[in-house]
Design a protein around this motif. Structure first.
Motif: not given
Length: 182
Positions: A101-110
């Protein structure tokens, strides 16, 4: 020798095993609980014989970490055992899903946790805080994961939050997220 992605070989005087729940060694290269022994490993918990019996078996301390040993004896930490999700009898390591999920550029935290499922024991759920001004839908996250993970590891639910609850040291508190889902 340094191997990126590992924590290295055991320190001198420390032995490491990777074990299943029965304290049997798992095959080399397979994940299991990291167990250690050595003179520098604790003898037990002060005034807590039950806790000591749970943590130490025949001189081996169960660390609660899930790890893998490679052919050269280098250890990689995969996740925490208490964070592991069991979907239909299959182990899902939240860190693996989080890394995808961190591979998505929009994600700050997961943060990924297991939530109760009537059919499969647990389902994978992702909590995501987006970067400022970013937009992303749940289906886009699910599709991204489905293209990169086995089906049972793909989140069945995605919840967006302005930020994820953290400890004073900045660590995401998955126990709080799990309590909210109970």
């Amino acid at each position: 020798v340094r191997k990126p992605g590992t924590v290295g070989p055991p320190l001198p005087g420390v032995s490491v095993r990777i074990c299943d729940d029965s304290m049997e060694d798992v095959p080399l290269g397979q994940p299991g609980e990291v167990c250690v022994s050595g003179r520098n490993v604790m003898a037990g918990y002060w005034n807590d014989p039950e806790g000591t019996a749970e943590a130490i078996h025949d001189g081996w301390l169960r660390t609660g970490d899930i790890g893998v040993l490679d052919d050269d004896g280098y250890l990689s930490i995969v996740d925490r055992k208490k964070d592991m999700i069991i979907v239909g009898g299959m182990n899902v390591y939240p860190r693996e899903v989080e890394d995808v999920i961190y591979g998505l550029s929009e994600v700050a935290e997961v943060a990924v946790i297991g939530v109760p499922s009537r059919l499969r024991g647990e389902d994978v759920k992702a909590f995501i805080a987006l970067k400022e001004g970013a937009q992303l839908g749940a289906q886009a996250v699910i599709d991204h994961c489905a293209a990169r993970l086995a089906n049972y590891k793909v989140p069945r639910a995605v919840e967006f939050r302005p930020e994820l609850v953290k400890s004073g040291t900045g660590k995401v508190l998955k126990r709080v997220l799990r309590a909210e889902q109970a």
